[in-house]
Design an enzyme around this catalytic site. Structure first.
Site, short mmCIF file in Angstrom:
data_model
loop_
_atom_site.label_atom_id
_atom_site.label_comp_id
_atom_site.label_asym_id
_atom_site.label_seq_id
_atom_site.Cartn_x
_atom_site.Cartn_y
_atom_site.Cartn_z
N SER A 1 0.81 -1.11 0.20
CA SER A 1 0.14 0.00 -0.08
C SER A 1 1.04 1.37 0.03
O SER A 1 1.96 1.57 0.81
CB SER A 1 -1.11 0.12 1.29
OG SER A 1 -1.32 1.04 1.35
N TYR B 1 -1.52 -1.53 9.94
CA TYR B 1 -1.89 -1.51 8.76
C TYR B 1 -0.63 -1.43 7.48
O TYR B 1 -0.37 -1.96 7.28
CB TYR B 1 -2.97 -0.44 8.25
CG TYR B 1 -3.08 -1.06 6.72
CD1 TYR B 1 -3.89 -2.17 6.57
CD2 TYR B 1 -3.04 0.32 5.83
CE1 TYR B 1 -4.22 -2.10 5.32
CE2 TYR B 1 -3.35 -0.50 4.51
CZ TYR B 1 -4.49 -1.32 4.13
OH TYR B 1 -4.25 -2.03 2.82
#
Length: 247
Positions: A142, A155
């Protein structure tokens, strides 16, 4: 299908980016194993769309966080199609409300690592021995690693682990002609991303990139298609940020 047609497993392929990847790779000629964790109806829609367009696809339920379930996923793909050539590790979770690190509870931490890291580890371990010579692996990181937004510490940490495993596995598979890369999307208009965000936040994130829009699932699917196709065969051990220039 003929016995030489290449086969791609796409995890988390019942909706969003995963569904777009499955559809694009089917268009490119791959037989698709549409992996899903719980939503059989949505996975069935992806399979129906692919077969209606003349492609081959089957849906297989598997929790990527469970090693035996992942073994069954690969075994079912081989039973159905005789081979596996491509693994796309799209399955992942991101809670709608991400607290700061100090406010993150154990349950949230454990769930993120179980799916985002252990899930990819489980599929990579199977792929290392079951992919055809000359195969392709695409993991998902990401662009929040580069954006470093407050609330994304845990995350982003899961995605940092993905990037490291990607680079090292590419080296460990020397001699098999298998490439291992990762895609790191920026803000992308999926239900997972939009869930829990205000219109103001969505607008601000959309304008973060100089192209001034959110990415689409198709943007990411096109990136994956490049990496698994013949034009991407010299890209190996890399993370490609697909974010419109946001970072």
């Amino acid at each position: 299908m003929n016995t030489t047609q290449q086969v791609a497993i796409v995890t988390g392929a019942s909706r969003g980016i995963g569904a777009a990847i499955a559809t694009r790779l089917a268009k490119d000629g791959y037989a698709i194993v549409v992996n899903y964790a719980g939503n059989a109806e949505e996975a069935g829609k992806v399979v129906a769309a692919i077969t209606a367009a003349g492609g081959y696809a089957t849906a297989v339920k598997a929790d990527v966080a469970d090693p035996q379930s992942v073994r069954n996923l690969f075994d079912e793909a081989i039973r159905t199609y005789g081979r596996v050539d491509v693994l796309v590790n799209n399955a992942g979770i991101m809670p709608p409300n991400l607290p700061h690190l100090a406010d993150t509870d154990d349950k949230t931490f454990d769930a993120l690592f179980a799916v985002n890291v252990k899930g990819s580890f489980n599929t990579l371990r199977e792929a290392a021995t079951k992919l055809q010579h000359g195969g392709r692996i695409v993991n998902f990181s990401s662009s929040v690693i580069g954006l470093a937004l407050p609330g994304y510490a845990v995350y982003a940490a899961t995605k940092g682990a993905i990037e490291v495993m990607t680079n090292i596995l590419a080296k460990e598979l020397r001699g098999k002609n298998i490439t291992v890369n990762a895609v790191a999307p920026g803000p992308t208009a999926t239900a997972l991303f939009l869930n829990g965000k205000t219109p103001e936040l969505i607008d601000r994130l959309a304008k973060a990139a100089p192209l001034e829009r959110l990415g689409t699932p198709e943007d990411i699917a096109n990136t994956v298609a490049f990496l698994v196709g013949k034009d991407g065969q010299w890209i190996n051990g890399q993370t490609l940020r697909a974010n419109g220039g946001a970072v």
